[in-house]
Design a protein around this motif. Structure first.
Motif, PDB file in Angstrom:
ATOM      1  N   ILE A  44      39.110 -54.501  87.914  1.00 57.53           N
ATOM      2  CA  ILE A  44      38.992 -55.106  89.243  1.00 57.53           C
ATOM      3  C   ILE A  44      39.192 -54.012  90.293  1.00 57.53           C
ATOM      4  O   ILE A  44      40.120 -53.207  90.193  1.00 57.53           O
ATOM      5  CB  ILE A  44      40.041 -56.220  89.453  1.00 57.53           C
ATOM      6  CG1 ILE A  44      39.861 -57.329  88.407  1.00 57.53           C
ATOM      7  CG2 ILE A  44      39.938 -56.798  90.857  1.00 57.53           C
ATOM      8  CD1 ILE A  44      40.946 -58.395  88.480  1.00 57.53           C
TER       9      ILE A  44
ATOM     10  N   GLU B 158      32.601 -61.465  95.494  1.00 53.85           N
ATOM     11  CA  GLU B 158      32.191 -61.425  94.083  1.00 53.85           C
ATOM     12  C   GLU B 158      33.399 -61.373  93.163  1.00 53.85           C
ATOM     13  O   GLU B 158      33.405 -61.990  92.093  1.00 53.85           O
ATOM     14  CB  GLU B 158      31.287 -60.224  93.841  1.00 53.85           C
ATOM     15  CG  GLU B 158      29.913 -60.353  94.490  1.00 53.85           C
ATOM     16  CD  GLU B 158      29.000 -59.192  94.133  1.00 53.85           C
ATOM     17  OE1 GLU B 158      29.480 -58.259  93.457  1.00 53.85           O
ATOM     18  OE2 GLU B 158      27.825 -59.220  94.522  1.00 53.85           O
ATOM     19  N   VAL B 159      34.416 -60.622  93.555  1.00 59.56           N
ATOM     20  CA  VAL B 159      35.627 -60.537  92.729  1.00 59.56           C
ATOM     21  C   VAL B 159      36.281 -61.906  92.624  1.00 59.56           C
ATOM     22  O   VAL B 159      36.694 -62.336  91.538  1.00 59.56           O
ATOM     23  CB  VAL B 159      36.611 -59.504  93.326  1.00 59.56           C
ATOM     24  CG1 VAL B 159      37.948 -59.569  92.597  1.00 59.56           C
ATOM     25  CG2 VAL B 159      36.029 -58.104  93.240  1.00 59.56           C
TER      26      VAL B 159
ATOM     27  N   LYS C 118      34.839 -64.714  92.882  1.00 57.85           N
ATOM     28  CA  LYS C 118      33.953 -65.623  92.168  1.00 57.85           C
ATOM     29  C   LYS C 118      34.011 -65.415  90.662  1.00 57.85           C
ATOM     30  O   LYS C 118      34.082 -66.398  89.898  1.00 57.85           O
ATOM     31  CB  LYS C 118      32.520 -65.429  92.665  1.00 57.85           C
ATOM     32  CG  LYS C 118      31.512 -66.374  92.024  1.00 57.85           C
ATOM     33  CD  LYS C 118      30.125 -66.185  92.626  1.00 57.85           C
ATOM     34  CE  LYS C 118      29.123 -67.145  91.999  1.00 57.85           C
ATOM     35  NZ  LYS C 118      27.757 -66.980  92.578  1.00 57.85           N
ATOM     36  N   TYR C 119      34.014 -64.159  90.240  1.00 59.28           N
ATOM     37  CA  TYR C 119      33.914 -63.879  88.806  1.00 59.28           C
ATOM     38  C   TYR C 119      35.237 -63.466  88.146  1.00 59.28           C
ATOM     39  O   TYR C 119      35.328 -63.426  86.922  1.00 59.28           O
ATOM     40  CB  TYR C 119      32.874 -62.772  88.566  1.00 59.28           C
ATOM     41  CG  TYR C 119      31.488 -63.149  89.011  1.00 59.28           C
ATOM     42  CD1 TYR C 119      30.737 -64.080  88.298  1.00 59.28           C
ATOM     43  CD2 TYR C 119      30.930 -62.586  90.159  1.00 59.28           C
ATOM     44  CE1 TYR C 119      29.452 -64.436  88.708  1.00 59.28           C
ATOM     45  CE2 TYR C 119      29.651 -62.937  90.582  1.00 59.28           C
ATOM     46  CZ  TYR C 119      28.918 -63.860  89.865  1.00 59.28           C
ATOM     47  OH  TYR C 119      27.667 -64.219  90.268  1.00 59.28           O
ATOM     48  N   LYS C 120      36.239 -63.142  88.951  1.00 62.03           N
ATOM     49  CA  LYS C 120      37.492 -62.659  88.376  1.00 62.03           C
ATOM     50  C   LYS C 120      38.691 -63.495  88.828  1.00 62.03           C
ATOM     51  O   LYS C 120      39.827 -63.011  88.822  1.00 62.03           O
ATOM     52  CB  LYS C 120      37.721 -61.209  88.800  1.00 62.03           C
ATOM     53  CG  LYS C 120      36.681 -60.220  88.292  1.00 62.03           C
ATOM     54  CD  LYS C 120      36.943 -59.845  86.844  1.00 62.03           C
ATOM     55  CE  LYS C 120      36.025 -58.720  86.401  1.00 62.03           C
ATOM     56  NZ  LYS C 120      36.321 -58.280  85.014  1.00 62.03           N
ATOM     57  N   SER C 121      38.460 -64.739  89.200  1.00 67.96           N
ATOM     58  CA  SER C 121      39.534 -65.561  89.761  1.00 67.96           C
ATOM     59  C   SER C 121      40.697 -65.738  88.789  1.00 67.96           C
ATOM     60  O   SER C 121      41.868 -65.640  89.179  1.00 67.96           O
ATOM     61  CB  SER C 121      38.993 -66.927  90.204  1.00 67.96           C
ATOM     62  OG  SER C 121      38.371 -67.593  89.110  1.00 67.96           O
ATOM     63  N   ASP C 122      40.386 -65.985  87.521  1.00 69.45           N
ATOM     64  CA  ASP C 122      41.462 -66.158  86.537  1.00 69.45           C
ATOM     65  C   ASP C 122      42.254 -64.866  86.357  1.00 69.45           C
ATOM     66  O   ASP C 122      43.485 -64.890  86.239  1.00 69.45           O
ATOM     67  CB  ASP C 122      40.878 -66.604  85.193  1.00 69.45           C
ATOM     68  CG  ASP C 122      40.325 -68.028  85.246  1.00 69.45           C
ATOM     69  OD1 ASP C 122      40.729 -68.774  86.158  1.00 69.45           O
ATOM     70  OD2 ASP C 122      39.487 -68.367  84.392  1.00 69.45           O
ATOM     71  N   ASP C 123      41.528 -63.743  86.311  1.00 67.04           N
ATOM     72  CA  ASP C 123      42.205 -62.454  86.173  1.00 67.04           C
ATOM     73  C   ASP C 123      43.087 -62.159  87.381  1.00 67.04           C
ATOM     74  O   ASP C 123      44.167 -61.567  87.246  1.00 67.04           O
ATOM     75  CB  ASP C 123      41.176 -61.329  86.011  1.00 67.04           C
ATOM     76  CG  ASP C 123      40.523 -61.345  84.636  1.00 67.04           C
ATOM     77  OD1 ASP C 123      41.161 -61.859  83.689  1.00 67.04           O
ATOM     78  OD2 ASP C 123      39.383 -60.854  84.507  1.00 67.04           O
TER      79      ASP C 123
END
Length: 305
Positions: A248, A271-272, A274-279
């Motif tokens: 990230i 984008e972060v 959107k695609y890395k929310s759990d992380d």
């Protein structure tokens, strides 16, 4: 409120400060009465200011972390305000003493009657005050080191005790040295205004100490970024390292400090999120865990840039 190590350490140190500064204030006033030295009046007044400010600081340690509807983020700004006003009070005492003793020197030069100093009581006072003040400065610094120097209150106490200790030492040495000056010689005037000269010189030398306290406190109250470059670098490295472990990237990282509370804002692109929310949820926990190892109060905000 739970017993947080930082708060417990501050309260213990400040209780020592209250007692010690009250003893030093009365010692300075009594010795001033016995010797007639304006320098010791300055020393006593400074100790009394430190006594009063320590009472205020002790109260702050008990309420700064309390969260309420009116203060949802605690009352940590009180620490910065305390440091600001303490710096202003010390600066005021120094400036007042400088102007008063400049007037005494001018008055002597113009022939005004000036009583001779009585040096005897000063010797005992000086030794006692130097031991107490410098001992307190070392004690506060050691206590602050236990909490990774995160206590602004203890930092202020360390500097003010150092000012008081150096002031006491220099005043004592200078005035005792006057005892060996021939009162009928060319330097005989020192028996009358030697203390005033010492106060003026030391007052000017000590001005940067309260000025630095005022500058740092004002910077925090105005919402300035973290001034300690080493700490800023350490926070930046820690956060970016943990983010990198999860692939990230952040757009911007801001760190601010008010009293002993840190506010850290990490900015990401859409984008972060959107695609890395759990992380992001997991890495936020890791970042807080890492930063709180050396800090008691950290607020971490992940925002969309």
């Amino acid at each position: 409120m739970k017993d947080i190590p930082l708060i417990v350490t501050e309260q213990k140190a400040l209780k020592v400060s209250i007692l010690a500064n009250l003893v030093m204030a009365f010692s300075g006033w009594i010795t001033y009465y016995l010797s007639g030295s304006e320098a010791l009046l300055l020393d006593g007044n400074l100790s009394f200011i430190l006594f009063l400010s320590s009472i205020v600081a002790l109260r702050l340690t008990r309420v700064k972390a309390q969260v309420s509807d009116d203060f949802p983020f605690g009352k940590f700004a009180g620490e910065s305000m305390y440091t600001l006003f303490k710096g202003i009070m010390i600066l005021g005492v120094l400036l007042s003493s400088i102007t008063t003793n400049v007037g005494k020197i001018i008055g002597y030069a113009e022939g005004e009657p000036t009583p001779q100093l009585i040096i005897g009581p000063i010797m005992i006072y000086t030794l006692a005050m130097v031991v107490i003040c410098l001992g307190l400065a070392v004690y506060y610094r050691n206590e602050n080191r236990k909490v990774q120097y995160n206590s602004m209150l203890l930092e202020a106490e360390t500097k003010s005790s150092l000012v008081d200790g150096v002031l006491s030492a220099a005043i004592g040495v200078a005035l005792i040295a006057i005892e060996f000056v021939d009162i009928n010689g060319p330097a005989g005037f020192l028996h009358y205004i030697g203390d005033a000269i010492v106060v003026v010189i030391l007052g000017v030398v000590m001005l940067p100490q309260p000025t630095d306290l005022i500058r740092c406190a004002f910077h925090e109250l105005m919402g300035g970024s973290l001034k300690d470059e080493d700490e800023q670098k350490e926070i930046d490295t820690t956060i970016r390292g943990l983010l990198s472990d999860r692939d990230i990237q952040c757009e911007e990282l801001l760190a601010m400090k008010v009293g002993s509370s840190y506010l850290i804002i990490v900015c990401f692109t859409a984008e972060v999120f959107k695609y890395k929310s759990d992380d992001l949820v997991e890495v936020r926990k890791e970042i807080l865990s890492s930063l709180c190892k050396t800090r008691s109060f950290v607020d971490l905000e992940l925002v969309l840039d």
